[in-house]
Design a protein around this motif. Structure first.
Motif, PDB file in Angstrom:
ATOM      1  N   TYR A 374     -24.346  44.158  57.908  1.00  0.00           N
ATOM      2  CA  TYR A 374     -25.652  43.594  57.549  1.00  0.00           C
ATOM      3  C   TYR A 374     -26.255  44.333  56.353  1.00  0.00           C
ATOM      4  N   ASN A 375     -26.976  43.585  55.550  1.00  0.00           N
ATOM      5  CA  ASN A 375     -27.704  44.156  54.421  1.00  0.00           C
ATOM      6  C   ASN A 375     -29.084  44.594  54.906  1.00  0.00           C
ATOM      7  N   TYR A 376     -29.170  45.833  55.398  1.00  0.00           N
ATOM      8  CA  TYR A 376     -30.413  46.320  55.991  1.00  0.00           C
ATOM      9  C   TYR A 376     -31.538  46.447  54.967  1.00  0.00           C
ATOM     10  N   GLY A 377     -31.184  46.477  53.688  1.00  0.00           N
ATOM     11  CA  GLY A 377     -32.206  46.588  52.657  1.00  0.00           C
ATOM     12  C   GLY A 377     -32.892  45.275  52.335  1.00  0.00           C
ATOM     13  N   ARG A 378     -32.378  44.170  52.857  1.00  0.00           N
ATOM     14  CA  ARG A 378     -33.024  42.875  52.625  1.00  0.00           C
ATOM     15  C   ARG A 378     -34.041  42.635  53.728  1.00  0.00           C
ATOM     16  N   ARG A 379     -35.280  42.432  53.380  1.00  0.00           N
ATOM     17  CA  ARG A 379     -36.354  42.424  54.372  1.00  0.00           C
ATOM     18  C   ARG A 379     -36.162  41.340  55.429  1.00  0.00           C
ATOM     19  N   LEU A 385     -32.882  41.201  62.625  1.00  0.00           N
ATOM     20  CA  LEU A 385     -32.317  42.130  63.607  1.00  0.00           C
ATOM     21  C   LEU A 385     -33.394  42.796  64.445  1.00  0.00           C
ATOM     22  N   LEU A 386     -34.475  43.191  63.797  1.00  0.00           N
ATOM     23  CA  LEU A 386     -35.564  43.834  64.524  1.00  0.00           C
ATOM     24  C   LEU A 386     -36.164  42.885  65.550  1.00  0.00           C
ATOM     25  N   ALA A 387     -36.392  41.647  65.152  1.00  0.00           N
ATOM     26  CA  ALA A 387     -36.915  40.652  66.092  1.00  0.00           C
ATOM     27  C   ALA A 387     -35.934  40.410  67.229  1.00  0.00           C
ATOM     28  N   ASN A 431     -26.840  56.102  54.616  1.00  0.00           N
ATOM     29  CA  ASN A 431     -27.305  54.737  54.407  1.00  0.00           C
ATOM     30  C   ASN A 431     -28.806  54.716  54.688  1.00  0.00           C
ATOM     31  N   LEU A 432     -29.583  54.898  53.658  1.00  0.00           N
ATOM     32  CA  LEU A 432     -31.025  55.060  53.816  1.00  0.00           C
ATOM     33  C   LEU A 432     -31.674  53.814  54.400  1.00  0.00           C
ATOM     34  N   GLU A 433     -31.171  52.643  54.015  1.00  0.00           N
ATOM     35  CA  GLU A 433     -31.736  51.393  54.530  1.00  0.00           C
ATOM     36  C   GLU A 433     -31.463  51.252  56.025  1.00  0.00           C
ATOM     37  N   PHE A 437     -34.089  51.122  59.107  1.00  0.00           N
ATOM     38  CA  PHE A 437     -34.019  50.032  60.076  1.00  0.00           C
ATOM     39  C   PHE A 437     -34.015  50.574  61.503  1.00  0.00           C
ATOM     40  N   LEU A 438     -33.190  51.585  61.782  1.00  0.00           N
ATOM     41  CA  LEU A 438     -33.114  52.132  63.132  1.00  0.00           C
ATOM     42  C   LEU A 438     -34.437  52.750  63.556  1.00  0.00           C
TER      43      LEU A 438
END
Length: 726
Positions: A374-379, A385-387, A431-433, A437-438
């Motif tokens: 997944y591209n965690y940097g894309r809002r 994923l968060l939802a 992986n900063l994004e 996310f986590l």
């Protein structure tokens, strides 16, 4: 007759028009109203009033596109061909469903309840019952929902694009729960993608079929209010947490019905009865999110918002969770936000672009698993994923999420060679994004669902995994202690004659035991891919294998850290786990296997009822070595304790030689033997201390008092002061 330009008509008929709602349906042309409808397969088409008393035939323009005059007012459509006549409500006569606030939050990537607006929902809209479909596909030129209801024809229900958010929606009246559907997407390059399952679909067809299925949420009437109010008492760091890890498909099967797996309803009885009887406090489910390939065990999900249909419908899964709660059992879900499979019907190139994944395979492809990252940097992806985490906690009342493969998310160079990965903006490997996310997941989960736990499967020494987010940690409640697992298994697999040279494999964990809030996992990963069963790992002949395994489990239950055991290992499954089969329940006819099961049941009871054995699992006040250095004898002695509670002294003799051993004690008096893994009840030789030992004024191991204790071979014994037992 109001006309439609031929190029517009052809674009609609060929599914190339980017705004079909601007043409189809009723529109005021300035010269009176006009209806345009695309109904391929109809020879004639009429507009009729809802009562059917007025009928106006529309003119056929081209390729199933019909146009005609209609004064403002509600209407239905009547189609005819040589085979049939059918009346239906026109999806293009209905206005949008999504509101401006939803659009704004989706565009911002902050819609905590994304599943309530995307996906397929059975609703009443403008007075009619039907299904509202909404999907995110920003690069698409056209998105259609297709299914049996429109003969899988992408021309019939082309969706409305909602501005810059990239969301497409349509309300189709008359549809109900149970309809199967997919999305047909015309990519930015003008190429139609493989039909896609709904990323926010709440149900799916039985594999190997791959369509999404309309399912209603909220059908189950919950009865677990008391549990949800008090579950923080069962999920905190001082509570006894003993987790039974389960793959629902292979725990037990119905062999007289073709070997089918149990349904959620059946599991709500049989599995939960078993877990309660065995004394476990929690069930952890291998991923039940919908997945196409059985052999992935659920770790390559396509339907993150759908409990797998293999065991029943969503409301039946909810009933399973509710039944567990009403018996005092917590339910944890293995959650997989780290990667997704490349199946054509899944998220891969969803709208013709790298939408959910990275475009660069150095960032977006897992070489080990042939999956996409997944591209965690894309809002919007982060929001998706968060939802999803909140979805499982809120809609299904789950008590926790065990996040899979966290290490693969934290490091950009995970399992990659030099030149095969892209550094972060500072040139580093983190992986900063993904880290951000986590942190967001944990903050939102603990804030939105009080009393839950999150657990990281994290195999490196990344700092602060269980430190709170506000203290710059990742914010997990617990972390699997992979170091303890690897070291202790390595030790117990050795021939006892060699163990004295590897004494530190059991003592080393105490140097970092309290650096995180740890769970001690003996998971499915230890009994697959040629690793054999836990019993098969143990050295020696048959009896010694069982003795070693009993000692290992007893050591695990006595050692600081919450407990996790994969199904079947509690009765010493003989074979390596196979997802396509079932556990070897017939082994319980053998007293040695039944004895192992009885020991785990007693260990769970002792662990739950003895504060000294659980209160300090994650608190350094709860543990102290008494004898950590007797490598020659392969003996270990330590104390477990809790404030205001009686201490427990644990002694392990991990050689096949019985020993009379002087052991330091924290206080004088009589000490009862409260557990002995060599008990005949468990299949052992029944050697022990006749129920008690007596402390003497003989200083040993930095203790003022000590006792001479008999240590059976390959065994763990535990003692508690007599007054605490009275």
């Amino acid at each position: 007759m109001p006309m439609i330009e031929l190029d517009v008509a052809m674009a609609l008929a060929e599914g190339r028009h980017e705004d079909p709602f601007a043409v189809l349906g009723w529109h005021d042309t300035g010269e009176g109203g006009r209806i345009a409808a695309l109904v391929p397969g109809a020879d004639t088409l009429s507009a009729i009033t809802p009562d059917g008393k007025t009928e106006v035939q529309l003119d056929h323009v081209t390729h199933g596109l019909f146009v005609g005059k209609w004064s403002k007012g509600k209407y239905r459509l009547r189609a005819r061909n040589a085979q049939a006549t059918w009346d239906f409500d026109d999806a293009y006569s209905f206005g949008p469903v999504l509101g401006e606030i939803d659009e704004y939050l989706i565009g911002e990537g902050t819609h905590r309840h994304l599943w309530k607006v995307l996906g397929a929902h059975v609703i009443t809209h403008e007075g009619l019952r039907g299904v509202h479909f909404a999907v995110w596909a920003p690069a698409a030129k056209r998105v259609s929902v297709v299914g049996n209801f429109n003969t899988w024809d992408g021309r019939r229900h082309q969706m409305r694009k909602r501005g810059a958010t990239g969301v497409w929606e349509i309300f189709i009246p008359g549809l109900m729960a149970g309809e199967v559907y997919k999305y047909e997407i015309l990519g930015a390059d003008g190429v139609i993608q493989p039909l896609k399952a709904d990323p926010v679909g709440f149900g799916a067809e039985h594999p190997p079929q791959t369509a999404s299925q309309v399912r209603e949420l909220g059908l189950h009437l919950w009865g677990d209010g008391r549990w949800c109010e008090t579950r923080h008492e069962a999920n905190n760091i001082h509570a006894p947490v003993s987790i039974y890890e389960v793959h629902l498909g292979s725990w037990r099967r119905v062999w007289d019905e073709g070997g089918r797996p149990l349904s959620y309803y059946e599991l709500a009885g049989q599995l939960i009865d078993y877990v309660v009887d065995m004394g476990f406090t929690h069930i952890e489910l291998l991923p039940i999110t919908e997945h196409p390939f059985d052999g992935s065990w659920g770790y390559q999900p396509v339907g993150l918002y759908a409990p797998t249909i293999r065991h029943g419908r969503p409301e039946e899964f909810a009933a399973f969770v509710d039944a567990a709660h009403q018996r005092g059992i917590g339910v944890i879900l293995d959650w997989v936000p780290g990667h997704f499979p490349t199946d054509d019907h899944g998220l891969r190139h969803f709208d013709g672009t790298a939408l959910y994944e990275h475009a660069d395979p150095k960032e977006g492809f897992h070489q080990d698993w042939n999956t996409l990252i997944y591209n965690y940097g894309r809002r919007e992806v982060k929001n998706y994923l968060l939802a999803n985490a909140l979805f499982w906690l809120e809609e299904y009342h789950l008590d926790g999420l065990r996040v899979d493969a966290v290490a693969s998310m934290l490091y950009r160079d995970y399992s990659r060679k030099e030149g095969e990965w892209v550094p972060n903006q500072y040139g580093g490997r983190e992986n900063l994004e993904a880290i951000d996310f986590l942190k967001s997941v944990n903050a939102e989960a603990y804030g939105g669902a009080p009393g839950i736990m999150t657990v990281a499967e994290e195999s490196t020494a990344f700092p602060g995994v269980t430190r709170p987010v506000h203290m710059d940690g990742l914010g997990f409640g617990f972390k699997w202690n992979m170091g303890w697992m690897n070291d202790s298994l390595r030790y117990f697999q050795r021939d006892p004659i060699h163990r004295r040279w590897h004494h530190n494999e059991l003592t080393f964990a105490s140097s970092y035991t309290y650096s995180e809030n740890f769970i001690l996992p003996i998971s499915h990963d230890e009994v697959v891919h040629g690793k054999g069963s836990m019993l098969g790992k143990m050295p020696g002949d048959g009896l010694q294998k069982f003795a070693n395994l009993r000692a290992f489990y007893a050591f695990q239950w006595a050692h600081p850290g919450k407990k996790l055991l994969f199904m079947g290992q509690e009765f010493a499954q003989g074979k390596e786990w196979a997802h396509a089969g079932a556990l070897e329940w017939q082994l319980l006819e053998d007293p040695l296997h039944a004895g192992m099961q009885a020991m785990i049941r007693d260990l769970n009871k002792l662990y739950r009822e003895t504060p000294a054995l659980h209160w300090g699992d994650c608190d350094p006040q709860g543990f102290d070595w008494i004898e950590a250095d007797d490598a020659e004898a392969s003996v270990f002695v330590f104390e477990r304790r809790a404030p205001g509670a009686a201490p427990v002294v644990v002694a392990a003799n991990l050689t096949p030689i019985d020993r009379t051993y002087r052991m330091g004690l924290p206080q004088d008096g009589t000490w009862c033997e409260i557990f002995n893994s060599d008990s005949g009840y468990y299949g052992g030789a029944n050697w022990g201390n006749l129920g008690a030992i007596e402390a003497e004024e003989i200083a040993t191991a930095r203790r003022r008092v000590s006792a001479e204790v008999y240590l059976p071979p390959l065994a763990v014994v535990m003692f508690m002061p007599l007054e605490a037992k009275q």
